[in-house]
Design a protein around this motif. Sequence first.
Motif, PDB file in Angstrom:
ATOM      1  N   PRO A  47       9.970  74.850 -66.121  1.00 17.23           N
ATOM      2  CA  PRO A  47      10.573  74.092 -65.018  1.00 17.23           C
ATOM      3  C   PRO A  47       9.815  74.307 -63.708  1.00 17.23           C
ATOM      4  O   PRO A  47       9.504  75.430 -63.331  1.00 17.23           O
ATOM      5  CB  PRO A  47      11.994  74.668 -64.943  1.00 17.23           C
ATOM      6  CG  PRO A  47      12.286  75.098 -66.347  1.00 17.23           C
ATOM      7  CD  PRO A  47      10.975  75.614 -66.879  1.00 17.23           C
ATOM      8  N   SER A 128      10.554  84.522 -65.932  1.00 21.78           N
ATOM      9  CA  SER A 128      10.943  83.129 -66.128  1.00 21.78           C
ATOM     10  C   SER A 128      11.388  83.000 -67.577  1.00 21.78           C
ATOM     11  O   SER A 128      10.644  83.363 -68.495  1.00 21.78           O
ATOM     12  CB  SER A 128       9.751  82.206 -65.848  1.00 21.78           C
ATOM     13  OG  SER A 128       9.963  80.932 -66.421  1.00 21.78           O
ATOM     14  N   GLU A 188      20.486  75.186 -71.420  1.00 18.34           N
ATOM     15  CA  GLU A 188      19.756  74.704 -70.249  1.00 18.34           C
ATOM     16  C   GLU A 188      19.907  75.674 -69.082  1.00 18.34           C
ATOM     17  O   GLU A 188      18.942  75.958 -68.370  1.00 18.34           O
ATOM     18  CB  GLU A 188      20.240  73.310 -69.849  1.00 18.34           C
ATOM     19  CG  GLU A 188      19.449  72.734 -68.682  1.00 18.34           C
ATOM     20  CD  GLU A 188      19.825  71.301 -68.356  1.00 18.34           C
ATOM     21  OE1 GLU A 188      20.299  71.072 -67.229  1.00 18.34           O
ATOM     22  OE2 GLU A 188      19.641  70.425 -69.219  1.00 18.34           O
ATOM     23  N   ASP A 192      16.923  77.902 -67.102  1.00 11.97           N
ATOM     24  CA  ASP A 192      16.778  77.638 -65.666  1.00 11.97           C
ATOM     25  C   ASP A 192      17.287  78.799 -64.814  1.00 11.97           C
ATOM     26  O   ASP A 192      17.595  78.616 -63.642  1.00 11.97           O
ATOM     27  CB  ASP A 192      17.547  76.353 -65.303  1.00 11.97           C
ATOM     28  CG  ASP A 192      17.186  75.836 -63.917  1.00 11.97           C
ATOM     29  OD1 ASP A 192      16.002  75.940 -63.531  1.00 11.97           O
ATOM     30  OD2 ASP A 192      18.085  75.339 -63.216  1.00 11.97           O
ATOM     31  N   HIS A 271      15.789  76.222 -58.562  1.00  9.39           N
ATOM     32  CA  HIS A 271      16.610  76.230 -59.767  1.00  9.39           C
ATOM     33  C   HIS A 271      17.949  75.601 -59.393  1.00  9.39           C
ATOM     34  O   HIS A 271      18.218  75.363 -58.214  1.00  9.39           O
ATOM     35  CB  HIS A 271      16.767  77.650 -60.301  1.00  9.39           C
ATOM     36  CG  HIS A 271      15.456  78.261 -60.692  1.00  9.39           C
ATOM     37  ND1 HIS A 271      14.866  78.034 -61.913  1.00  9.39           N
ATOM     38  CD2 HIS A 271      14.593  79.050 -59.994  1.00  9.39           C
ATOM     39  CE1 HIS A 271      13.703  78.657 -61.960  1.00  9.39           C
ATOM     40  NE2 HIS A 271      13.513  79.284 -60.819  1.00  9.39           N
ATOM     41  N   ARG A 272      18.768  75.322 -60.392  1.00  7.84           N
ATOM     42  CA  ARG A 272      20.001  74.588 -60.091  1.00  7.84           C
ATOM     43  C   ARG A 272      20.822  75.304 -59.032  1.00  7.84           C
ATOM     44  O   ARG A 272      21.333  74.675 -58.106  1.00  7.84           O
ATOM     45  CB  ARG A 272      20.830  74.408 -61.379  1.00  7.84           C
ATOM     46  CG  ARG A 272      22.160  73.671 -61.150  1.00  7.84           C
ATOM     47  CD  ARG A 272      21.931  72.254 -60.676  1.00  7.84           C
ATOM     48  NE  ARG A 272      23.172  71.583 -60.297  1.00  7.84           N
ATOM     49  CZ  ARG A 272      23.668  71.556 -59.065  1.00  7.84           C
ATOM     50  NH1 ARG A 272      23.038  72.179 -58.079  1.00  7.84           N
ATOM     51  NH2 ARG A 272      24.788  70.920 -58.805  1.00  7.84           N
TER      52      ARG A 272
END
Length: 312
Positions: A47, A128, A188, A192, A271-272
């Motif tokens: 990502p 990561s 997901e 992330d 990131h989210r």
Amino acid sequence: MVTVMADAPIHLWLDVTDAASARIRCWMDVEASGPEGTVMAFPRWIPGSYVIRDPVRMVRDLCWSSSSEQPPWDERLDGSPVKRIGINRLLMGEGQPKGSRIRLGYEIIADELSVRTNHATHAHAFFSQAATWWLPREAVLDREDTTPIILTARHPTRWVPFGSWNSDGCEVLEDETTLSHLSISGLENWMDSPLSFSEATPISRTVGDITLEVTVVDIGGAPVRSDHVKKVCDDAERILAQQVTDLGDPGEGRYTLLLVLTNGERGGLEHRWGQVSMMGRTALTGADPVKAMDLQSLISHEFTHLWNVRNL
């Protein structure tokens, strides 16, 4: 108190006790697909990347075995060889019945100072997820997925984990190491949600319905002055509050900000519900006003992705 979901479909084990060597041992417990074997795939895209990076090139010493309660932390990686399939896939566990637990063990080389991959030193370790773990072949990264994933990390007792993972307790061992138990929901979200370990103590602030957690760590192990950390927190809180005013309420959540101070390397990745930013340490000393402004701009840019990260 320690709470561990023993029946989670994926149980990750991470040994960070030899971070100074930049060699990190990993194990994964997964459910066997059946006697024909279980296929695992390593992510080819990370990502935030603009190119295919193939981080599997940093993986070595792959083997598999039946799952046991804990991996052999202090022993060499040992087990049956896996069969490599192309660049980023493998086959393991042939002959194992469907649903039985099997374990994949391997080592990653964590020597790339980047917000997108893994780096480890005597002072800090950063991971990561997409550059660290294999995925079952049938895995689908769906926003609605709620697959439970647990991670048990062994690390120096003076270090603490930092990231958007849930903390489920820890155990201090006699050898001056600690087992931290972490969990997250959804494949997901897992991919992330970066994770770091260091001596730095996270600082928490509140902006509306958002809990902002900040950790500042120097990649070389130099102490970061408390007034410098406070300035980063003050600036981040002010910037986030202004963006909430300008762009609207992004909802309730816990936002983690990891700032890694370097010799000059710079980078940022959203990131989210978090960001990893990297900047030369002179941005905090007052010696470089331009770099100090650049740091504020970088943090602000990554904050903005709270409102659009899923659309980019």
